[in-house]
Design a protein around this motif. Structure first.
Motif, PDB file in Angstrom:
ATOM      1  N   TYR A 247      -7.400   5.315  -0.456  1.00  0.00           N
ATOM      2  CA  TYR A 247      -8.344   4.290  -1.156  1.00  0.00           C
ATOM      3  C   TYR A 247      -8.091   4.665  -2.803  1.00  0.00           C
ATOM      4  O   TYR A 247      -8.733   3.267  -3.328  1.00  0.00           O
ATOM      5  N   GLU A 248      -8.215   6.090  -3.584  1.00  0.00           N
ATOM      6  CA  GLU A 248      -8.715   6.001  -4.610  1.00  0.00           C
ATOM      7  C   GLU A 248      -7.083   5.086  -5.390  1.00  0.00           C
ATOM      8  O   GLU A 248      -7.280   5.082  -6.745  1.00  0.00           O
ATOM      9  N   ARG A 249      -6.164   4.759  -4.631  1.00  0.00           N
ATOM     10  CA  ARG A 249      -5.381   4.403  -5.970  1.00  0.00           C
ATOM     11  C   ARG A 249      -5.425   3.269  -5.674  1.00  0.00           C
ATOM     12  O   ARG A 249      -4.952   2.381  -6.862  1.00  0.00           O
TER      13      ARG A 249
ATOM     14  N   ASP B 247      -0.039   0.429 -11.164  1.00  0.00           N
ATOM     15  CA  ASP B 247       1.185   1.089 -10.690  1.00  0.00           C
ATOM     16  C   ASP B 247       2.167   0.452 -11.596  1.00  0.00           C
ATOM     17  O   ASP B 247       1.495  -0.449 -12.541  1.00  0.00           O
ATOM     18  N   HIS B 248       3.562   0.690 -11.640  1.00  0.00           N
ATOM     19  CA  HIS B 248       4.446  -0.101 -12.720  1.00  0.00           C
ATOM     20  C   HIS B 248       4.750  -1.236 -12.460  1.00  0.00           C
ATOM     21  O   HIS B 248       5.146  -2.435 -13.199  1.00  0.00           O
ATOM     22  N   THR B 249       4.229  -1.446 -10.989  1.00  0.00           N
ATOM     23  CA  THR B 249       4.648  -2.827 -10.397  1.00  0.00           C
ATOM     24  C   THR B 249       4.219  -4.095 -11.232  1.00  0.00           C
ATOM     25  O   THR B 249       4.598  -5.095 -11.944  1.00  0.00           O
ATOM     26  N   ILE B 250       2.954  -4.434 -11.248  1.00  0.00           N
ATOM     27  CA  ILE B 250       2.101  -4.825 -12.586  1.00  0.00           C
ATOM     28  C   ILE B 250       2.599  -4.462 -14.191  1.00  0.00           C
ATOM     29  O   ILE B 250       2.299  -5.401 -14.371  1.00  0.00           O
TER      30      ILE B 250
ATOM     31  N   LEU C 122      -1.314  11.212 -11.172  1.00  0.00           N
ATOM     32  CA  LEU C 122      -2.232  11.016 -10.489  1.00  0.00           C
ATOM     33  C   LEU C 122      -3.440  10.629 -11.157  1.00  0.00           C
ATOM     34  O   LEU C 122      -4.812  10.388 -10.756  1.00  0.00           O
ATOM     35  N   GLN C 123      -3.091   9.811 -12.099  1.00  0.00           N
ATOM     36  CA  GLN C 123      -4.168   9.143 -12.827  1.00  0.00           C
ATOM     37  C   GLN C 123      -3.849   7.657 -12.445  1.00  0.00           C
ATOM     38  O   GLN C 123      -2.931   7.303 -13.003  1.00  0.00           O
ATOM     39  N   TYR C 124      -4.461   6.382 -11.454  1.00  0.00           N
ATOM     40  CA  TYR C 124      -3.760   5.543 -11.899  1.00  0.00           C
ATOM     41  C   TYR C 124      -4.901   4.025 -11.731  1.00  0.00           C
ATOM     42  O   TYR C 124      -5.396   3.885 -11.759  1.00  0.00           O
TER      43      TYR C 124
END
Length: 116
Positions: free
Chosen positions: A7-9, A39-42, A67-69
């Motif tokens: 969930y942290e993602r 992430d890369h999508t946005i 690991l840093q979202y």
């Protein structure tokens, strides 16, 4: 296991802004936007939308660490626009495009469902 909880993602922690803005002190009309829990999508979608703006000289993003979202979007504009204006315009245009895509998709689903 040492892996962070899933969930942290995508859940932005309480007290953390979704988007933060930081002006570049070395380059005029340049800034960085930090977008939490993306992430890369946005990053790629926002970058490409920014490139459509004629006042944007540079637009890029980076993911600081796996690991840093968060992503950091850098924007450099001409003197006719500010990075904040360009970013807001890009986000608003994307919102309109996605609304249109959703409407077309729902209309097609309704059309195909009616044919069954």
């Amino acid at each position: 296991m040492n892996a962070p909880d899933r969930y942290e993602r995508f859940v932005v922690p309480e007290g953390t802004k979704k988007v933060s803005y930081e002006r570049d002190t070395k380059i005029i009309n340049a800034a960085s936007f930090t977008i939490e829990r993306e992430d890369h999508t946005i990053g790629n979608i926002v970058r490409m939308q920014l490139h459509r703006d004629g006042n944007v000289l540079f637009a890029g993003y980076k993911l600081p660490h796996p690991l840093q979202y968060k992503i950091i979007v850098r924007v450099h504009t001409t003197s006719q626009s500010s990075p904040m204006q360009a970013y807001n315009l890009a986000i608003n245009d994307l919102d309109k495009e996605l609304d249109h895509l959703k409407a077309v998709f729902e209309a097609e689903v309704a059309r195909v469902s009616g044919d069954l």
